[in-house]
Design an enzyme around this catalytic site. Sequence first.
Site, PDB file in Angstrom:
ATOM      1  N   HIS A 154      -9.800  -3.710   9.532  1.00 43.05           N
ATOM      2  CA  HIS A 154      -9.648  -3.573   8.076  1.00 43.05           C
ATOM      3  C   HIS A 154     -10.021  -4.843   7.308  1.00 43.05           C
ATOM      4  O   HIS A 154     -10.269  -4.769   6.112  1.00 43.05           O
ATOM      5  CB  HIS A 154      -8.190  -3.285   7.735  1.00 43.05           C
ATOM      6  CG  HIS A 154      -7.788  -1.844   7.771  1.00 43.05           C
ATOM      7  ND1 HIS A 154      -8.477  -0.845   7.128  1.00 43.05           N
ATOM      8  CD2 HIS A 154      -6.709  -1.244   8.338  1.00 43.05           C
ATOM      9  CE1 HIS A 154      -7.841   0.309   7.312  1.00 43.05           C
ATOM     10  NE2 HIS A 154      -6.762   0.095   8.039  1.00 43.05           N
TER      11      HIS A 154
ATOM     12  N   GLU B 103       0.841  -1.190   0.000  1.00 42.37           N
ATOM     13  CA  GLU B 103       0.000   0.000   0.000  1.00 42.37           C
ATOM     14  C   GLU B 103       0.883   1.251   0.000  1.00 42.37           C
ATOM     15  O   GLU B 103       1.892   1.265   0.699  1.00 42.37           O
ATOM     16  CB  GLU B 103      -0.923   0.046   1.228  1.00 42.37           C
ATOM     17  CG  GLU B 103      -2.003   1.110   1.058  1.00 42.37           C
ATOM     18  CD  GLU B 103      -3.000   1.169   2.223  1.00 42.37           C
ATOM     19  OE1 GLU B 103      -4.074   1.689   2.039  1.00 42.37           O
ATOM     20  OE2 GLU B 103      -2.667   0.665   3.310  1.00 42.37           O
TER      21      GLU B 103
ATOM     22  N   GLU C 100      -2.631  -4.031   6.737  1.00 38.02           N
ATOM     23  CA  GLU C 100      -3.775  -4.942   6.834  1.00 38.02           C
ATOM     24  C   GLU C 100      -3.879  -5.971   5.714  1.00 38.02           C
ATOM     25  O   GLU C 100      -4.991  -6.282   5.264  1.00 38.02           O
ATOM     26  CB  GLU C 100      -5.064  -4.115   6.878  1.00 38.02           C
ATOM     27  CG  GLU C 100      -5.419  -3.375   5.570  1.00 38.02           C
ATOM     28  CD  GLU C 100      -4.919  -1.951   5.477  1.00 38.02           C
ATOM     29  OE1 GLU C 100      -3.879  -1.645   6.104  1.00 38.02           O
ATOM     30  OE2 GLU C 100      -5.540  -1.158   4.763  1.00 38.02           O
TER      31      GLU C 100
ATOM     32  N   GLY D  16       3.270   1.548  10.702  1.00 31.87           N
ATOM     33  CA  GLY D  16       3.084   0.858  11.976  1.00 31.87           C
ATOM     34  C   GLY D  16       2.683  -0.583  11.742  1.00 31.87           C
ATOM     35  O   GLY D  16       3.191  -1.508  12.371  1.00 31.87           O
TER      36      GLY D  16
ATOM     37  N   HIS E 290      -6.962  -2.279  15.029  1.00 34.92           N
ATOM     38  CA  HIS E 290      -7.122  -1.462  13.815  1.00 34.92           C
ATOM     39  C   HIS E 290      -6.976  -2.321  12.556  1.00 34.92           C
ATOM     40  O   HIS E 290      -7.818  -2.286  11.660  1.00 34.92           O
ATOM     41  CB  HIS E 290      -6.076  -0.344  13.843  1.00 34.92           C
ATOM     42  CG  HIS E 290      -6.050   0.534  12.633  1.00 34.92           C
ATOM     43  ND1 HIS E 290      -6.580   1.803  12.610  1.00 34.92           N
ATOM     44  CD2 HIS E 290      -5.551   0.330  11.390  1.00 34.92           C
ATOM     45  CE1 HIS E 290      -6.422   2.325  11.417  1.00 34.92           C
ATOM     46  NE2 HIS E 290      -5.784   1.459  10.650  1.00 34.92           N
ATOM     47  N   GLU E 291      -5.917  -3.098  12.514  1.00 38.14           N
ATOM     48  CA  GLU E 291      -5.681  -3.899  11.298  1.00 38.14           C
ATOM     49  C   GLU E 291      -6.752  -4.979  11.159  1.00 38.14           C
ATOM     50  O   GLU E 291      -7.213  -5.271  10.052  1.00 38.14           O
ATOM     51  CB  GLU E 291      -4.287  -4.514  11.314  1.00 38.14           C
ATOM     52  CG  GLU E 291      -3.130  -3.517  11.487  1.00 38.14           C
ATOM     53  CD  GLU E 291      -3.172  -2.321  10.567  1.00 38.14           C
ATOM     54  OE1 GLU E 291      -3.745  -2.424   9.456  1.00 38.14           O
ATOM     55  OE2 GLU E 291      -2.652  -1.256  10.949  1.00 38.14           O
TER      56      GLU E 291
HETATM   57  N1  BES Z   1      -3.120   0.843   5.897  1.00 38.63           N
HETATM   58  C1  BES Z   1      -2.296   1.352   6.918  1.00 38.63           C
HETATM   59  C2  BES Z   1      -0.825   1.208   6.634  1.00 38.63           C
HETATM   60  C3  BES Z   1      -0.306   2.202   5.647  1.00 38.63           C
HETATM   61  C4  BES Z   1      -0.150   3.510   6.008  1.00 38.63           C
HETATM   62  C5  BES Z   1       0.066   1.820   4.382  1.00 38.63           C
HETATM   63  C6  BES Z   1       0.337   4.409   5.094  1.00 38.63           C
HETATM   64  C7  BES Z   1       0.537   2.724   3.467  1.00 38.63           C
HETATM   65  C8  BES Z   1       0.685   4.025   3.827  1.00 38.63           C
HETATM   66  C9  BES Z   1      -2.580   0.660   8.249  1.00 38.63           C
HETATM   67  O1  BES Z   1      -3.837   0.128   8.384  1.00 38.63           O
HETATM   68  C10 BES Z   1      -2.465   1.701   9.295  1.00 38.63           C
HETATM   69  O2  BES Z   1      -3.310   2.566   9.338  1.00 38.63           O
HETATM   70  N2  BES Z   1      -1.414   1.662  10.104  1.00 38.63           N
HETATM   71  C11 BES Z   1      -1.157   2.665  11.105  1.00 38.63           C
HETATM   72  C12 BES Z   1      -1.390   2.163  12.476  1.00 38.63           C
HETATM   73  C13 BES Z   1      -2.795   2.354  12.925  1.00 38.63           C
HETATM   74  C14 BES Z   1      -3.044   1.772  14.284  1.00 38.63           C
HETATM   75  C15 BES Z   1      -3.222   3.805  12.927  1.00 38.63           C
HETATM   76  C16 BES Z   1       0.288   3.063  10.935  1.00 38.63           C
HETATM   77  O3  BES Z   1       0.980   2.410  10.167  1.00 38.63           O
HETATM   78  O4  BES Z   1       0.693   4.010  11.573  1.00 38.63           O
HETATM   79 ZN    ZN Z   2      -5.330   1.472   8.728  1.00 42.67          ZN
END
Ligand code: BES
Ligand code: ZN
Length: 857
Positions: free
Chosen positions: A304, A131, A267, A264, A300-301
């Site tokens: 998703h 992603e 998903e 972080g 969170h994940e």
């Molecule tokens: N889908 C995101 C990961 C992501 C973020 C991919 C930016 C590509 C670009 C994932 O679900 C997500 O939101 N991760 C967060 C943690 C969450 C608990 C807020 C993150 O990576 O900080």
């Molecule tokens: Zn997310």
Amino acid sequence: MDPYRLPRTVVPSRYDIRLEPDLTTLTFRGEESIAIQVAEPVSEIVLNAVELIVDEAVVVDAQGHEQRAAVTLDEAAERCRLAVAAPLATGTGRLRLAFRGTLNDKLRGFYRSVYKDPSGVPRTMAATQFEATDARRAFPCWDEPAFKAVFSVTLAIDPTLTAVSNTRVASETREGARKIVRFADSIVMSTYLVAIVVGELEQTEPTLVGPTPVRIWCVPGKRRLAAFGQEIAVASLKFFEDYYGLPYPGDKLDLLAIPDFAAGAMENLGAITFRETALLVDERAASHAELQRVADVVAHENAHMWFGDLVTMSWWNGIWLNEAFATFMEMLAVDAWKPEWQRWVAFGVSRAAALSVDGLHSTRPIEFPVRAPREADAMFDVLTYEKGASVLRMLEQYLGPDVFRVGVHEYLVRHRFANADTGDLWAALGRASQQPIPAVMDGWIFAPGYPLVSVGVEGRELVLRQQRFTYLAEPLRWFGAASATPAPPARWQVPVQVRIAAGGREMVERVLLTEPETRRSLPAGFESLVANEGGHGFYRVRYDDGLLERLLGRLPGLGAIERFNLVNDAWAVSVAGLMPQARYLELTARFRDERDKNVWSILIASFHTLNRLVTPADRPKLEALVRDRAAGALAALGWTPRAGEDELTRQLRGDLIRALGTLGNDQAVQARAAELYAGHERGAAPVDPNVLPALIAVLGHAGDEGRYHEFFERFRTAKTPQEEQRYLYALTAFPQPALVEQTLARTINGDIRTQDAPFVVRSLLMAVHSREIAWEFVKKQWDTMDRLYPKHGLRRMAEGVIGLATPSLEADVHRFFHERRIDLGGKTLEQYLEQLRVAVALREREGAALSAYLARY
Ligand code: BES
Ligand code: ZN
């Protein structure tokens, strides 16, 4: 033709992919066979690919006519064009490709991660992160969320290694010196959700949730840190199956901790990847904040798996449907799992962060046009996540949780295995609630900003007025300012809940504020009121003087979120110049008896901001003010937990020690911290896990060179991801210029992982003692950092310029970004510069008054 959207003349329905990664040469080879639908008799197929070599391409059309295609790669467009001599027959065909690439070190696409095994020997593994638009770096594909397909993955790997992908292993066989692992077919899903991890992995015993085995994976030696993550994974999976009213869409659920990970967590359906701090934790040695982080990210994940994976936004402008929902659901799931954590109160901190950015002229609507990949990347911000989740919470509370949930269920059922956009969600919620959702919601999703609701009493009437809240009267002028921001709407539909105390009783009045001004008559015996009762609204409240004073007189009668909002709104209103700073500081004196950690965190955050903009001469006085406000609370709590004390109070103790020992520069606290830490290290007197991280931070702040080297060693040899982080960030607290230089050098010499380095630099830019040295370093090393760090790195790092809150540093920041023509994607840079302006403007406007106020300390 849109250079960023693929033509739809030929579309995929199924990918059979075989990948052969080589962890010694750091390369991979791949083959894929893609089932395609040809809609028109074209003689060209266009799909995405970047940093790949395509060795061979063969197309078979619906009539069985097979032809070799000429391949052209356009690296800039990240596309691959396949030209055939004879036009393709329409109908179902097949495309076969052979390709090659490298396992890169930029933590995206198919990449390598390097770590040390328990005996200290460096090891390599391979992982993917796709992603938003990096699947195209691992295999040629239609890399847009709307091109959903079935994925069948086969991996040819070294037999000593383990492979994990989205689905269960269907078969494991041998082919010469390679182990061939074939995975079951995935559901119909988007390319950005495909995942592959290959390495020397350890797994936990699976827990079954219905038919779904849930497991944690990690590098050897860390399995003892997996129990807590597995517990919340299981609990939240159950919670979501129940909440959504739909079974988990995968055939197993693996959660994998990857030593190098840019975000972080991610998903990927059935194979969620995490950075280690977000999944692996020693429950007995971790603070509340560290445990909550793991619970949050896992929940969170998992959320998703439905919102994002089963139903996916049609295009990246709708990414809020993924991220805001996952963030909102994360709160619900964690709150259900551990109600004693009061997760929705802590969510106030997230809402406050969104209100800060959304109070800028350079904010953007939650849903915003996206074309290029870098624009998609810039969408993963506080507006998408925290504002998005806040307005969902507001809507859920407005419609009622049960009605909201019915609408969500209906939306998921209707669009499962497909794509949807905001209008589809509104339609489902509208059917469930029989309410005009777009009329209420569009202002929150498609317009920038939010209202300031001014609340006053005139005669026997309550008067509510709304206007847009902004910190600055005018948009910022800067080199990148392209066009004027579109005029915001004059007003929102604001669901306001007012709790009115009158004649010794309390009542709640619900008002949908649709006009600039609304009046209501007040009951007889009116005493006081709380606007935004319950604290779910995404707006700020400004009380008239009389109402504010009455509220401050009865703080214990307010809920924790309400007290939080009272402080946060008063602070924002004073930063915006609508209330004198001295008045705000007086207000903070009313919170000495506060015992909620979130309220304290917002108070402390405001002191941190002030610390960055007061003159050096005033700094000791600000330190004294911090001690005046916080010392009593710590004295009342004591330094050691009492029997039966809850987790939040323990965390508050740690937070107060940290604030007093650093920002308050309290020498008694520093001395006590050193003593307790020594006792803990000797094993003589173990310290509470909520206090230990604070001690480490305080000792960094007050430490010398010897301590620095001791902490660096502890960082290098840490036993848990949390311990590693504590010591790493403590390194940024040492005030000695030579030590600041050393830490900076470590952000580019390999001592600090590139997943962490940008955040380390950011905190050095934000801290008064290090900011000037850090800024010089950043200017000098910008290109190096750009080359080394993962793609979000510079954007996250550059946020630190907000801390450079002096007029001359601000001018230098503008000069640098202007001369270098730096673009951080979307409106990111503009937002940072405006936040910096807000801070410097506050200093210019209130400097003298602040100085006068602080003189009493
Ligand atoms: N889908 C995101 C990961 C992501 C973020 C991919 C930016 C590509 C670009 C994932 O679900 C997500 O939101 N991760 C967060 C943690 C969450 C608990 C807020 C993150 O990576 O900080
Ligand atoms: Zn997310």
